[in-house]
Design an enzyme around this catalytic site. Structure first.
Site, PDB file in Angstrom:
ATOM      1  N   GLY A  73       0.864  -1.056  -0.124  1.00  0.00           N
ATOM      2  CA  GLY A  73      -0.046  -0.073  -0.018  1.00  0.00           C
ATOM      3  C   GLY A  73       0.907   1.110   0.042  1.00  0.00           C
ATOM      4  N   HIS A  76       2.346   4.693  -4.943  1.00  0.00           N
ATOM      5  CA  HIS A  76       2.964   5.858  -5.510  1.00  0.00           C
ATOM      6  C   HIS A  76       3.189   5.394  -6.936  1.00  0.00           C
ATOM      7  CE1 HIS A  76       6.716   3.611  -5.144  1.00  0.00           C
ATOM      8  NE2 HIS A  76       6.744   3.567  -3.963  1.00  0.00           N
ATOM      9  N   GLY A  78       5.923   4.354  -8.679  1.00  0.00           N
ATOM     10  CA  GLY A  78       6.379   3.094  -8.826  1.00  0.00           C
ATOM     11  C   GLY A  78       5.581   1.930  -8.781  1.00  0.00           C
ATOM     12  N   HIS A  79       4.630   1.751  -7.929  1.00  0.00           N
ATOM     13  CA  HIS A  79       3.471   0.803  -8.055  1.00  0.00           C
ATOM     14  C   HIS A  79       2.707   0.862  -9.270  1.00  0.00           C
ATOM     15  CE1 HIS A  79       3.993   1.589  -3.261  1.00  0.00           C
ATOM     16  NE2 HIS A  79       4.443   0.424  -3.547  1.00  0.00           N
ATOM     17  N   GLN A 103       7.793  -9.574   7.837  1.00  0.00           N
ATOM     18  CA  GLN A 103       9.097  -9.009   7.224  1.00  0.00           C
ATOM     19  C   GLN A 103       9.795  -7.872   7.899  1.00  0.00           C
ATOM     20  OE1 GLN A 103       6.987  -8.555   3.457  1.00  0.00           O
ATOM     21  NE2 GLN A 103       8.187  -6.719   3.317  1.00  0.00           N
ATOM     22  N   ASP A 212      13.773  -2.656  -5.366  1.00  0.00           N
ATOM     23  CA  ASP A 212      14.294  -3.672  -4.276  1.00  0.00           C
ATOM     24  C   ASP A 212      14.739  -4.944  -5.060  1.00  0.00           C
ATOM     25  OD1 ASP A 212      12.531  -2.769  -1.781  1.00  0.00           O
ATOM     26  OD2 ASP A 212      11.382  -2.387  -3.421  1.00  0.00           O
ATOM     27  N   GLN A 215      15.232  -8.273  -3.384  1.00  0.00           N
ATOM     28  CA  GLN A 215      13.918  -9.029  -3.412  1.00  0.00           C
ATOM     29  C   GLN A 215      13.639  -9.700  -4.723  1.00  0.00           C
ATOM     30  OE1 GLN A 215      10.442  -7.470  -1.110  1.00  0.00           O
ATOM     31  NE2 GLN A 215       9.880  -6.685  -3.260  1.00  0.00           N
ATOM     32  N   SER A 247       9.727   5.745  -2.928  1.00  0.00           N
ATOM     33  CA  SER A 247       9.460   4.823  -2.111  1.00  0.00           C
ATOM     34  C   SER A 247       8.430   5.069  -0.938  1.00  0.00           C
ATOM     35  CB  SER A 247      10.859   4.663  -1.334  1.00  0.00           C
ATOM     36  OG  SER A 247      10.647   3.741  -0.021  1.00  0.00           O
ATOM     37  N   ARG A 249       8.561   5.026   2.069  1.00  0.00           N
ATOM     38  CA  ARG A 249       9.109   5.468   3.240  1.00  0.00           C
ATOM     39  C   ARG A 249       9.622   6.732   3.022  1.00  0.00           C
ATOM     40  NH1 ARG A 249      10.557  -0.065   3.889  1.00  0.00           N
ATOM     41  NH2 ARG A 249       9.921  -0.828   6.087  1.00  0.00           N
TER      42      ARG A 249
HETATM   43  N1  LIG Z   1      10.516   3.437  -7.292  1.00  0.00           N
HETATM   44  C1  LIG Z   1      10.011   2.425  -7.549  1.00  0.00           C
HETATM   45  N2  LIG Z   1       9.919   1.824  -8.791  1.00  0.00           N
HETATM   46  C2  LIG Z   1       9.560   0.489  -9.122  1.00  0.00           C
HETATM   47  N3  LIG Z   1       9.189  -0.181  -8.250  1.00  0.00           N
HETATM   48  C3  LIG Z   1       9.002  -0.143  -6.879  1.00  0.00           C
HETATM   49  C4  LIG Z   1       9.430   1.216  -6.566  1.00  0.00           C
HETATM   50  N4  LIG Z   1       9.004   1.326  -5.173  1.00  0.00           N
HETATM   51  C5  LIG Z   1       8.577   0.198  -5.027  1.00  0.00           C
HETATM   52  N5  LIG Z   1       8.440  -0.481  -6.094  1.00  0.00           N
HETATM   53  C6  LIG Z   1       7.895  -1.941  -5.952  1.00  0.00           C
HETATM   54  O1  LIG Z   1       6.499  -1.815  -5.581  1.00  0.00           O
HETATM   55  C7  LIG Z   1       6.325  -3.226  -4.785  1.00  0.00           C
HETATM   56  C8  LIG Z   1       5.892  -3.041  -3.604  1.00  0.00           C
HETATM   57  O2  LIG Z   1       6.647  -2.394  -2.927  1.00  0.00           O
HETATM   58  P1  LIG Z   1       6.427  -1.521  -1.435  1.00  0.00           P
HETATM   59  O3  LIG Z   1       4.837  -1.599  -1.290  1.00  0.00           O
HETATM   60  O4  LIG Z   1       7.149  -2.122  -0.327  1.00  0.00           O
HETATM   61  O5  LIG Z   1       6.766  -0.084  -1.814  1.00  0.00           O
HETATM   62  P2  LIG Z   1       8.010   0.774  -1.527  1.00  0.00           P
HETATM   63  O6  LIG Z   1       8.080   1.915  -2.026  1.00  0.00           O
HETATM   64  O7  LIG Z   1       9.174  -0.216  -1.751  1.00  0.00           O
HETATM   65  O8  LIG Z   1       8.026   0.771   0.086  1.00  0.00           O
HETATM   66  P3  LIG Z   1       9.261   0.891   1.188  1.00  0.00           P
HETATM   67  O9  LIG Z   1       9.411   2.377   1.318  1.00  0.00           O
HETATM   68  O10 LIG Z   1       8.791   0.141   2.236  1.00  0.00           O
HETATM   69  O11 LIG Z   1      10.505   0.376   0.472  1.00  0.00           O
HETATM   70  C9  LIG Z   1       7.796  -3.865  -4.989  1.00  0.00           C
HETATM   71  O12 LIG Z   1       7.936  -4.928  -6.156  1.00  0.00           O
HETATM   72  C10 LIG Z   1       8.580  -2.703  -5.027  1.00  0.00           C
HETATM   73  O13 LIG Z   1       9.963  -3.230  -5.805  1.00  0.00           O
HETATM   74  C1  LIG Z   2       6.873  -7.934  -1.868  1.00  0.00           C
HETATM   75  C2  LIG Z   2       6.205  -7.425  -0.652  1.00  0.00           C
HETATM   76  C3  LIG Z   2       4.557  -6.820  -1.164  1.00  0.00           C
HETATM   77  C4  LIG Z   2       5.848  -8.485   0.208  1.00  0.00           C
HETATM   78  O1  LIG Z   2       5.200  -8.208   1.500  1.00  0.00           O
HETATM   79  C5  LIG Z   2       6.980  -6.245   0.094  1.00  0.00           C
HETATM   80  O2  LIG Z   2       8.202  -6.909   0.443  1.00  0.00           O
HETATM   81  C6  LIG Z   2       7.267  -5.161  -0.935  1.00  0.00           C
HETATM   82  O3  LIG Z   2       6.203  -4.323  -0.897  1.00  0.00           O
HETATM   83  O4  LIG Z   2       8.061  -4.845  -1.715  1.00  0.00           O
HETATM   84  N1  BAL Z   3       9.925  -2.686  -0.540  1.00  0.00           N
HETATM   85  C1  BAL Z   3      10.402  -3.576   0.516  1.00  0.00           C
HETATM   86  C2  BAL Z   3       9.442  -3.774   2.017  1.00  0.00           C
HETATM   87  C3  BAL Z   3      10.149  -3.336   3.161  1.00  0.00           C
HETATM   88  O1  BAL Z   3      11.107  -2.894   3.014  1.00  0.00           O
HETATM   89  O2  BAL Z   3       9.661  -4.204   4.274  1.00  0.00           O
END
Ligand SMILES: Nc1ncnc2c1ncn2[C@@H]1O[C@H](COP(=O)(O)OP(=O)(O)OP(=O)(O)O)[C@@H](O)[C@H]1O
Ligand SMILES: CC(C)(CO)[C@@H](O)C(=O)[O-]
Ligand code: BAL
Length: 377
Positions: A73, A76, A78-79, A103, A212, A215, A247, A249
């Site tokens: 959730g 952004h 990226g998702h 995790q 990631d 991952q 991200s 975060r």
């Molecule tokens: N900037 C980005 N570009 C492309 N994919 C992304 C990006 N940020 C996150 N993702 C991908 O979106 C999916 C879900 O990630 P997640 O919900 O943890 O978001 P996040 O922005 O990575 O959060 P966090 O701040 O926890 O790292 C993962 O496969 C992650 O690699």
């Molecule tokens: C793949 C995932 C959704 C598993 O909880 C998490 O690690 C993330 O958001 O990258």
């Molecule tokens: N996108 C990675 C999720 C985590 O840091 O827990």
């Protein structure tokens, strides 16, 4: 069951009696209400394993392709780029939104992790309209899977401790390296929840972000070693105009730290430049990255506490793309992965009215990476 009862009643003469008709209307309303959707969209909200299985079965029988985009959730761009890729290649996109406690280490940010369900739904509704207008897509967002922890851990949540007992998927040594060095339960939690999500949704394709990178290597290995019938697709990292990787975060950063948060990306770019200029040895490549990280910190330390930003470099790595093990030298035919993690420390001497970021601006660990592509010979 409901359909059978309705049909039986309709067929009977009793149907026309004044008391029965309101009852049927109530049952039909209840059935409609039981199908939860994101408002003003056809996107189903599925909250249980059983609901996903019922939703999935006809698509299996119709040979429709299902793509899964797992997320936590706080959506952004990226998702969204991953969802767009899934809609281009599959008929039905399922987005999972689940903040998986397994995790997160016991001292990590599980309790403050941004949860933004309402705005996530609005973002998905807007994206679905965009996908519907784009004739180049095979499919659209069909469902959001948003389970509870008791649904995902039917034998009880095993805990976040390193020594927790329970049903886990563990891949070693990769889960112990880099991110796993600092977050020893992280990849155990990720692999376990992804195995569950893949078994529940049974997607033909799964979509993960390059941001990631470790991952993605763990997930590819899990799919290979456990013979999972799904294809792993990795989408490029979406970035802010200044290079910062998007991200969830980043909301913790606040204005002051946000300006300096590009340091990791700049450091990795400096290392990439060395490689593109012909360096293959670890020392020359990483020295360039470490110099950017050290010089930026030195600059910050020259400022007053009211203005400066401090951080700790967790690691800067040059690794093999398929194992994430450290490289002494890059094989130009195989390339490598430059990756890093930096902990942005809480700001010193916060100023009145200063935007400190979500949750008061705690320490934020940022990660990023650059793929060193194989060089043409
Ligand atoms: N900037 C980005 N570009 C492309 N994919 C992304 C990006 N940020 C996150 N993702 C991908 O979106 C999916 C879900 O990630 P997640 O919900 O943890 O978001 P996040 O922005 O990575 O959060 P966090 O701040 O926890 O790292 C993962 O496969 C992650 O690699
Ligand atoms: C793949 C995932 C959704 C598993 O909880 C998490 O690690 C993330 O958001 O990258
Ligand atoms: N996108 C990675 C999720 C985590 O840091 O827990």
């Amino acid at each position: 069951m409901l359909a059978f009862t309705t049909r039986s009643l309709s067929a009977s003469r009793a149907f026309n009696r004044p008391l029965i008709r309101p009852l049927i209307r109530t049952m039909a309303t209840a059935r409609r209400q039981a199908i939860e959707k994101i408002p003003s969209t056809p996107i189903r909200v599925l909250r249980t394993v059983d609901a996903v299985r019922k939703w999935r079965k006809p698509h299996m029988l119709d040979h429709r392709l299902v793509g899964l985009v797992p997320t936590m959730g706080a959506l952004h761009e990226g998702h969204l780029s991953l969802i767009r890729a899934a809609a281009r290649e599959t008929h039905h996109v399922v987005v999972s939104i689940y903040v998986n406690p397994a995790q997160f280490g016991i001292k990590e940010d599980l309790s403050s992790y941004p949860v933004t369900w309402e705005s996530d739904c609005k973002i998905l509704a807007g994206l679905d309209r965009e996908l519907a207008d784009d004739g180049g897509n095979l499919g659209r967002i069909s469902a959001v899977f948003a389970p509870t922890t008791s649904e995902m851990y039917p034998s009880g949540f095993p805990g976040q401790e390193i020594g927790s007992k329970g049903s886990f998927v563990v891949l070693t040594p990769i889960s112990e390296l880099l991110e796993g060095g600092t977050r020893p339960t992280f990849f155990r939690g990720v692999a376990t929840v992804c195995m569950k999500l893949f078994n529940i949704v049974q997607p033909e394709k799964v979509y993960f972000g390059q941001k990631d990178v470790q991952q993605t290597v763990v997930i590819r290995k899990m799919v290979k070693d456990f013979m999972l019938p799904t294809e792993v697709i990795v989408g490029p990292t979406s970035r802010e105009p200044d290079g910062l990787a998007l991200s969830s975060r980043n909301v913790y950063l606040g204005d002051r730290r946000r300006k300096v948060a590009t340091v990791l990306h700049r450091a990795l770019e400096a290392a990439e430049t060395q490689y593109l200029n012909g360096a293959l040895d670890r020392e020359s490549i990483l020295q360039a990255a470490n110099a950017v990280a050290a010089d930026t910190l030195k600059e910050q330390m020259g400022l007053t506490p009211e203005n400066r930003v401090t951080y700790e470099v967790d690691y800067i790595s040059l690794a093999d793309p398929s194992t994430m093990e450290e490289l002494k030298e890059v094989d130009p035919k195989a390339g490598g992965i430059l990756s890093g993690a930096v902990k942005m420390l809480p700001v010193e001497s916060p100023q009145p009215g200063e935007d400190l970021g979500h949750s008061g601006g705690p320490a934020v660990r940022l990660i990023d990476n650059i793929v060193l592509q194989p060089l043409k010979s």
